[in-house]
Design an enzyme around this catalytic site. Structure first.
Site, PDB file in Angstrom:
ATOM      1  N   ARG A  96     -11.213   8.205  -1.748  1.00 28.39           N
ATOM      2  CA  ARG A  96     -10.150   9.187  -1.517  1.00 28.39           C
ATOM      3  C   ARG A  96     -10.322   9.899  -0.170  1.00 28.39           C
ATOM      4  O   ARG A  96      -9.349  10.348   0.412  1.00 28.39           O
ATOM      5  CB  ARG A  96     -10.152  10.244  -2.622  1.00 28.39           C
ATOM      6  CG  ARG A  96      -9.684   9.683  -3.931  1.00 28.39           C
ATOM      7  CD  ARG A  96      -9.476  10.790  -4.930  1.00 28.39           C
ATOM      8  NE  ARG A  96      -8.831  10.273  -6.118  1.00 28.39           N
ATOM      9  CZ  ARG A  96      -8.415  11.031  -7.109  1.00 28.39           C
ATOM     10  NH1 ARG A  96      -8.560  12.331  -7.050  1.00 28.39           N
ATOM     11  NH2 ARG A  96      -7.854  10.495  -8.155  1.00 28.39           N
ATOM     12  N   LYS A 150      -5.340   7.649 -23.648  1.00 26.56           N
ATOM     13  CA  LYS A 150      -4.183   8.101 -24.422  1.00 26.56           C
ATOM     14  C   LYS A 150      -2.898   7.397 -24.027  1.00 26.56           C
ATOM     15  O   LYS A 150      -2.494   7.427 -22.877  1.00 26.56           O
ATOM     16  CB  LYS A 150      -4.007   9.604 -24.209  1.00 26.56           C
ATOM     17  CG  LYS A 150      -5.121  10.407 -24.823  1.00 26.56           C
ATOM     18  CD  LYS A 150      -4.669  11.838 -25.019  1.00 26.56           C
ATOM     19  CE  LYS A 150      -5.644  12.563 -25.899  1.00 26.56           C
ATOM     20  NZ  LYS A 150      -5.745  13.978 -25.571  1.00 26.56           N
ATOM     21  N   GLY A 179      -8.297   7.353 -12.421  1.00 28.23           N
ATOM     22  CA  GLY A 179      -9.680   7.716 -12.095  1.00 28.23           C
ATOM     23  C   GLY A 179     -10.703   6.733 -12.627  1.00 28.23           C
ATOM     24  O   GLY A 179     -11.490   6.152 -11.873  1.00 28.23           O
ATOM     25  N   GLY A 234      -2.773  10.750 -12.715  1.00 26.69           N
ATOM     26  CA  GLY A 234      -1.598  11.341 -13.353  1.00 26.69           C
ATOM     27  C   GLY A 234      -0.371  11.257 -12.474  1.00 26.69           C
ATOM     28  O   GLY A 234       0.732  10.963 -12.959  1.00 26.69           O
TER      29      GLY A 234
HETATM   30  P1  ADP Z   1      -7.671   6.317 -16.016  1.00 25.43           P
HETATM   31  O1  ADP Z   1      -8.592   7.453 -15.654  1.00 25.43           O
HETATM   32  O2  ADP Z   1      -8.003   5.061 -15.300  1.00 25.43           O
HETATM   33  O3  ADP Z   1      -6.224   6.696 -15.899  1.00 25.43           O
HETATM   34  P2  ADP Z   1      -7.841   6.991 -18.810  1.00 25.43           P
HETATM   35  O4  ADP Z   1      -8.227   8.351 -18.380  1.00 25.43           O
HETATM   36  O5  ADP Z   1      -6.576   6.822 -19.551  1.00 25.43           O
HETATM   37  O6  ADP Z   1      -7.877   5.979 -17.578  1.00 25.43           O
HETATM   38  O7  ADP Z   1      -8.979   6.423 -19.790  1.00 25.43           O
HETATM   39  C1  ADP Z   1     -10.210   5.987 -19.350  1.00 25.43           C
HETATM   40  C2  ADP Z   1     -11.231   6.052 -20.432  1.00 25.43           C
HETATM   41  O8  ADP Z   1     -10.826   5.365 -21.584  1.00 25.43           O
HETATM   42  C3  ADP Z   1     -12.523   5.403 -19.981  1.00 25.43           C
HETATM   43  O9  ADP Z   1     -13.494   6.382 -19.815  1.00 25.43           O
HETATM   44  C4  ADP Z   1     -12.850   4.417 -21.096  1.00 25.43           C
HETATM   45  O10 ADP Z   1     -14.198   4.470 -21.507  1.00 25.43           O
HETATM   46  C5  ADP Z   1     -11.973   4.885 -22.223  1.00 25.43           C
HETATM   47  N1  ADP Z   1     -11.678   3.777 -23.133  1.00 25.43           N
HETATM   48  C6  ADP Z   1     -10.995   2.662 -22.884  1.00 25.43           C
HETATM   49  N2  ADP Z   1     -10.941   1.866 -23.973  1.00 25.43           N
HETATM   50  C7  ADP Z   1     -11.632   2.500 -24.943  1.00 25.43           C
HETATM   51  C8  ADP Z   1     -11.936   2.196 -26.310  1.00 25.43           C
HETATM   52  N3  ADP Z   1     -11.526   1.066 -26.875  1.00 25.43           N
HETATM   53  N4  ADP Z   1     -12.656   3.101 -26.991  1.00 25.43           N
HETATM   54  C9  ADP Z   1     -13.078   4.237 -26.418  1.00 25.43           C
HETATM   55  N5  ADP Z   1     -12.818   4.588 -25.146  1.00 25.43           N
HETATM   56  C10 ADP Z   1     -12.106   3.727 -24.422  1.00 25.43           C
HETATM   57 MG    MG Z   2      -9.003   9.319 -16.649  1.00 25.79          MG
END
Ligand code: ADP
Ligand code: MG
Length: 393
Positions: A35, A213, A344, A373
């Site tokens: 970043r 989520k 992230g 986000g």
């Molecule tokens: P990003 O930051 O890339 O937008 P999110 O914040 O939505 O992604 O989610 C990332 C997190 O989701 C990671 O820390 C990962 O460990 C968790 N995750 C993904 N799949 C699973 C799962 N099946 N069970 C528990 N945690 C999960």
């Molecule tokens: Mg995240």
């Protein structure tokens, strides 16, 4: 219309000061540092034209904020060292940025704006970094009085903080009421690449949704519903779909409240759910090998790929295969017109993949968004407040 920063736009500001909003909400030393690299083109460009630049950013979520009107005395240093705020100073970024731009960066560690103005005027240095704006009341509230006092520090405003443009803060929105406002080079790059995936895509188009989520990602699902050929699901979103279908998912991560909202998508053949899993302690923690192969085939045949959210709990040893498998397919797809990846943890997983499988190359068609986000909201078709604000003035 958004005004983009250019040599022409700068001709009006010779000898003036720019307020450049960037996203330095990072942990030094982590992969987040990409970043920092992402903002360098704008910082260097302004320096090349001998424009004095004050970098504005926030870091983390400080508690115990101080009131700007309390900052009157010359040497007033607010109590940043209280337990919650201790690690949220922007000071560690000074050295890092300075090294990258090969110039001194002056840290402005108090919020005495009058004094800062004098200091900036007096020195020959070009680049300044103001302490964490969220140490002050008014920033997150988009308080216009505060935005106005902040605006007095400079002569024009440049926003390069795409990752914060979904937030209506004083330094991303309010400030545009008081200064001519421009989009920096990073902001431009984000808008151009995301627009390409949203409007100029070439099919087959695949959207990959994983992470925690589903609630955060429904907007993207909705926007791309009639545009995408496939939605490949993993992580919490896949579990939530499985649960909605009546499958038993044990203690797996799922978003129960979202179940009603996804019912309308359940029957569509566009939605591809994992067919096998890696399970630990009655939790689905990763997609299985069959699923990885199936997802890889679809990605390899796609001309547009959009990805947010790891396929599993990749931070835990033994549950990274699904996410790594997606990276492999994404990095090997050289025919796609555009591949957009953001989030992230998704980007952190690239660092892990990189350490694990050295030697891979990032294709020209891969765009790594600095927004988590903000990217999701942009890809939902929303007009982000920070982008709207620079379009108006
Ligand atoms: P990003 O930051 O890339 O937008 P999110 O914040 O939505 O992604 O989610 C990332 C997190 O989701 C990671 O820390 C990962 O460990 C968790 N995750 C993904 N799949 C699973 C799962 N099946 N069970 C528990 N945690 C999960
Ligand atoms: Mg995240």
């Amino acid at each position: 219309m958004i005004k983009f920063l250019s040599a022409k736009s700068l001709s009006a500001y010779s000898g003036k000061t720019a307020l450049l909003r960037v996203d330095l909400n990072i942990t030094p030393g982590y992969f987040d540092n990409y970043r920092i690299d992402a903002i360098l083109p704008t910082v260097n460009f302004l320096a090349k034209y001998r424009i004095k630049t004050i970098l504005l950013s926030h870091r983390g979520r400080p508690q115990n904020k101080i009131n700007i009107s309390d900052v009157k005395k010359d040497n007033f240093f607010p109590d940043f060292q209280n337990a919650e705020n201790k690690n949220l100073s922007l000071k560690p970024l000074v050295k890092i940025i300075s090294k990258k731009i090969n110039k001194r960066v002056i840290f402005l560690n108090n919020f005495n704006f009058l004094k800062i103005k004098e200091e900036v005027k007096k020195t020959k240095n070009l680049v300044f970094l103001l302490e964490n704006l969220r140490f002050l009341k008014g920033e997150e509230e988009n308080d216009l009085k505060f935005a106005k006092s902040l605006s007095l520090l400079g002569d024009f405003y440049v926003n390069d903080a795409f990752a914060v443009s979904h937030r209506e803060n004083a330094s991303t929105v309010g400030i545009c009421n008081y200064l001519p406002s421009y989009a920096g080079f990073l902001m431009k790059k984000e808008i151009e690449n995301l627009d390409k995936a949203m409007k100029n895509f070439k099919r087959p188009l695949v959207v990959i949704i994983g992470g925690a989520k589903i609630k955060d990602k429904l907007g993207v699902l909705n926007y791309f519903w009639d545009k995408a050929d496939y939605f490949l699901l993993g992580g919490g979103p896949a579990n939530t779909f499985l649960k909605a279908k009546g499958e038993k998912i044990g203690k797996s991560l799922a978003d129960k409240e979202a179940i009603d909202k996804i019912r309308k998508y359940l029957k569509s053949e566009k939605i591809i759910l994992p067919s096998d899993f890696k399970v630990w302690d009655s939790r689905i923690l990763d997609i299985g090998r069959e699923t990885v192969l199936q997802y890889q085939r679809i990605i390899q045949n796609s001309n547009t790929v959009i990805w947010n959210g790891p396929m599993g709990f990749f931070e835990k040893k033994g549950f990274e295969m699904g996410t790594f498998g997606i990276w492999k397919a994404v990095l090997e797809n050289k025919k796609a017109k555009i591949i957009v990846v953001g989030g992230g943890e998704t980007i952190t997983s690239l660092q892990k993949f990189e350490n694990n499988k050295p030697g891979f190359k990032i294709n020209k068609n891969l765009f790594i968004s600095t927004g988590g986000g903000a990217m999701l909201e942009y890809l939902s078709g929303k007009n982000l407040p920070g982008i709207k604000a620079i379009s108006l003035n």
